[in-house]
Design a protein around this motif. Structure first.
Motif, PDB file in Angstrom:
ATOM      1  N   THR A  17       0.992  -1.129   0.051  1.00  0.00           N
ATOM      2  CA  THR A  17       0.138   0.007  -0.245  1.00  0.00           C
ATOM      3  C   THR A  17       0.823   0.970  -0.147  1.00  0.00           C
ATOM      4  O   THR A  17       1.748   1.397   0.929  1.00  0.00           O
ATOM      5  CB  THR A  17      -0.894  -0.015   1.158  1.00  0.00           C
ATOM      6  OG1 THR A  17      -1.716  -1.226   1.309  1.00  0.00           O
ATOM      7  CG2 THR A  17      -1.718   1.256   1.172  1.00  0.00           C
ATOM      8  N   ILE A  18       0.573   2.232  -1.027  1.00  0.00           N
ATOM      9  CA  ILE A  18       1.525   3.163  -1.138  1.00  0.00           C
ATOM     10  C   ILE A  18       0.569   4.519  -1.004  1.00  0.00           C
ATOM     11  O   ILE A  18      -0.345   4.685  -1.659  1.00  0.00           O
ATOM     12  CB  ILE A  18       2.189   3.131  -2.497  1.00  0.00           C
ATOM     13  CG1 ILE A  18       2.982   2.143  -2.938  1.00  0.00           C
ATOM     14  CG2 ILE A  18       2.850   4.688  -2.639  1.00  0.00           C
ATOM     15  CD1 ILE A  18       3.668   2.168  -4.259  1.00  0.00           C
ATOM     16  N   GLY A  19       0.987   5.218   0.033  1.00  0.00           N
ATOM     17  CA  GLY A  19       0.336   6.600   0.187  1.00  0.00           C
ATOM     18  C   GLY A  19       1.112   7.806  -0.674  1.00  0.00           C
ATOM     19  O   GLY A  19       2.231   7.796  -0.826  1.00  0.00           O
ATOM     20  N   LYS A  65      -1.249   3.777   8.227  1.00  0.00           N
ATOM     21  CA  LYS A  65      -0.042   2.667   8.541  1.00  0.00           C
ATOM     22  C   LYS A  65       0.289   2.200   6.975  1.00  0.00           C
ATOM     23  O   LYS A  65       0.342   0.893   6.842  1.00  0.00           O
ATOM     24  CB  LYS A  65      -0.158   1.547   9.252  1.00  0.00           C
ATOM     25  CG  LYS A  65      -0.442   2.133  10.604  1.00  0.00           C
ATOM     26  CD  LYS A  65      -0.498   0.897  11.681  1.00  0.00           C
ATOM     27  CE  LYS A  65      -0.217   1.100  13.156  1.00  0.00           C
ATOM     28  NZ  LYS A  65      -0.432   2.548  13.547  1.00  0.00           N
ATOM     29  N   VAL A  66       0.430   3.170   5.926  1.00  0.00           N
ATOM     30  CA  VAL A  66       0.566   2.657   4.510  1.00  0.00           C
ATOM     31  C   VAL A  66       2.090   2.031   4.787  1.00  0.00           C
ATOM     32  O   VAL A  66       2.824   2.199   5.594  1.00  0.00           O
ATOM     33  CB  VAL A  66       0.380   3.831   3.701  1.00  0.00           C
ATOM     34  CG1 VAL A  66      -0.766   4.408   3.511  1.00  0.00           C
ATOM     35  CG2 VAL A  66       1.619   4.814   4.161  1.00  0.00           C
ATOM     36  N   ASP A  67       2.429   1.292   3.611  1.00  0.00           N
ATOM     37  CA  ASP A  67       3.587   0.815   3.839  1.00  0.00           C
ATOM     38  C   ASP A  67       4.826   1.498   3.269  1.00  0.00           C
ATOM     39  O   ASP A  67       5.985   1.551   3.732  1.00  0.00           O
ATOM     40  CB  ASP A  67       3.775  -0.432   2.617  1.00  0.00           C
ATOM     41  CG  ASP A  67       2.768  -1.557   3.362  1.00  0.00           C
ATOM     42  OD1 ASP A  67       2.873  -2.016   4.496  1.00  0.00           O
ATOM     43  OD2 ASP A  67       1.939  -1.890   2.408  1.00  0.00           O
ATOM     44  N   VAL A  68       4.480   2.558   2.334  1.00  0.00           N
ATOM     45  CA  VAL A  68       5.639   3.315   1.762  1.00  0.00           C
ATOM     46  C   VAL A  68       4.765   4.719   1.439  1.00  0.00           C
ATOM     47  O   VAL A  68       3.669   4.745   1.292  1.00  0.00           O
ATOM     48  CB  VAL A  68       6.126   2.806   0.596  1.00  0.00           C
ATOM     49  CG1 VAL A  68       7.503   3.671  -0.040  1.00  0.00           C
ATOM     50  CG2 VAL A  68       6.440   1.173   0.532  1.00  0.00           C
ATOM     51  N   LEU A  69       5.538   5.833   1.652  1.00  0.00           N
ATOM     52  CA  LEU A  69       4.777   7.147   1.306  1.00  0.00           C
ATOM     53  C   LEU A  69       5.584   7.857  -0.102  1.00  0.00           C
ATOM     54  O   LEU A  69       6.887   7.704  -0.129  1.00  0.00           O
ATOM     55  CB  LEU A  69       5.026   8.257   2.362  1.00  0.00           C
ATOM     56  CG  LEU A  69       3.751   8.213   3.334  1.00  0.00           C
ATOM     57  CD1 LEU A  69       4.289   9.129   4.749  1.00  0.00           C
ATOM     58  CD2 LEU A  69       2.674   8.905   2.813  1.00  0.00           C
ATOM     59  N   VAL A  70       4.894   8.532  -0.703  1.00  0.00           N
ATOM     60  CA  VAL A  70       5.480   9.183  -1.873  1.00  0.00           C
ATOM     61  C   VAL A  70       5.000  10.453  -1.727  1.00  0.00           C
ATOM     62  O   VAL A  70       3.618  10.804  -1.750  1.00  0.00           O
ATOM     63  CB  VAL A  70       5.120   8.585  -3.289  1.00  0.00           C
ATOM     64  CG1 VAL A  70       5.695   9.688  -4.476  1.00  0.00           C
ATOM     65  CG2 VAL A  70       5.706   7.255  -3.360  1.00  0.00           C
TER      66      VAL A  70
END
Length: 345
Positions: free
Chosen positions: A52-54, A107-112
């Motif tokens: 899950t990418i935010g 609690k996303v896995d990664v943020l962009v």
């Protein structure tokens, strides 16, 4: 979280015991796959574990910024295991900080994150990293490298440099050549970098002089108004470097209204309107220097690799790089067909 544990989570570290290494080297049995091989260390198109990418992007009030959002969303759709959590998009720093905090709480896995203001968003980037969520910082850089795991963006200095070299090569045989510059927003660091690159490139051509410069605001209206002022003040010149293709639409209007065509124009960013004009060959616009919005698609790729603890295909390392700077290619009639599909509206 202990520092050692957090480093392992964010940077994809892997360990192989000395005993396993020696066994692999001395045994006559077939070599077993290493953990790195089992985990497919290089990211590819094969579906991996769910990620899950935010994505906290900008407000789409400019052609390039809209293209950033489009690129991120379309890239995420390419991967069946990727879920993209997007924010509404804002140019207000307080609102964007709140949006990023919401993604952290989910609690996303990664943020962009493409910050409206890199300095102002630094603290929330640090907050995400401390929470064990790696951050891919897109384009406008945070004030601290501790606030992101990887930065990916364009080369503003290189953009000006390549524009200057292109103009220089077109005018190298012309005595006392004159050049004017239609810059972006002067208080932005990116504008200063583009102007510096352009100035440095022109130093290689002793016959060329920058005779005038105006700063616009990256809008069609400002481009038209400021270009009209330049045209009125400069009765003759040989080339124009315009920092942004959106404001370039207005600049071309002013040029057409003035009936001027004695110079060549080089734009910036890579808008489809600019590429269409270059291909048609019926205006002074002869080239544009790319500032690729595809960087958002690359950011999604890097975030996916981070979420799956993989490296980048084509590189030997098991982790993604800490920074990726895109090249600012010059698009002219010689290569327009190659780059036309990348033009943004």
């Amino acid at each position: 979280m202990p520092e050692t544990s957090r480093r392992g989570l964010l940077f994809g570290t892997a360990a192989v015991s000395a005993g396993a290494f020696l066994t692999a080297c001395t045994s006559n049995e077939p070599k077993e796959k290493t953990p790195a091989q089992d985990n497919q260390p290089a990211a590819d198109d094969t579906a991996g574990k769910p990620v899950t990418i935010g994505f906290a992007g900008p407000q789409a009030d400019h052609g390039w910024l809209n293209a950033i959002n489009v690129q991120a969303k379309s890239r995420a759709e390419k991967y069946s295991e990727v879920t993209l959590e997007t924010t509404e998009g804002s140019n207000d720093t307080a609102a964007q900080i709140g949006q990023v905090k919401t993604l952290i709480n989910k609690k996303v896995d990664v943020l962009v994150v493409l910050p409206a203001d890199g300095k102002a968003l630094t603290q929330v980037g640090l907050e995400a990293m401390r929470a064990g969520i790696p951050v891919v910082n897109l384009d406008r850089v945070f004030a601290s490298p501790q606030a992101y795991r990887c930065w990916v963006g364009g080369d503003n200095y290189g953009m000006g440099l390549n524009a200057g070299h292109y103009i220089g090569e077109q005018l190298k045989d012309k005595a006392n050549a004159k050049v004017v510059e239609l810059a972006g927003i002067d208080n932005l660091e990116l504008t200063k970098q583009r102007s510096q690159g352009f100035a440095d490139a022109l130093k290689n051509y002793s016959n060329i002089k920058l005779v005038a410069r105006q700063a616009a605001d990256f809008t069609v209206e400002s481009g038209q108004a400021k270009m009209a002022q330049l045209l009125q003040a400069q009765k003759q010149f040989d080339a124009l470097w315009n920092h942004d293709d959106d404001q370039g639409v207005g600049a071309l209007r002013a040029i057409e209204q003035a009936g001027r065509d004695e110079f060549i124009m080089v734009g910036g960013a890579g808008a489809k309107s600019a590429m269409d004009a270059i291909k048609a060959g019926d205006t002074v616009l002869k080239a544009t220097v790319l500032y690729p919005p595809t960087m958002a698609a690359s950011a999604i790729d890097l975030a996916r690799a981070l979420g799956q603890s993989k490296g980048v295909a084509g590189l030997a390392e098991m982790e993604i790089p800490t920074s990726v700077t895109l090249y600012s290619a010059v698009v002219s009639k010689d290569n327009i067909d190659q780059y036309l599909p990348t033009g943004f509206s």
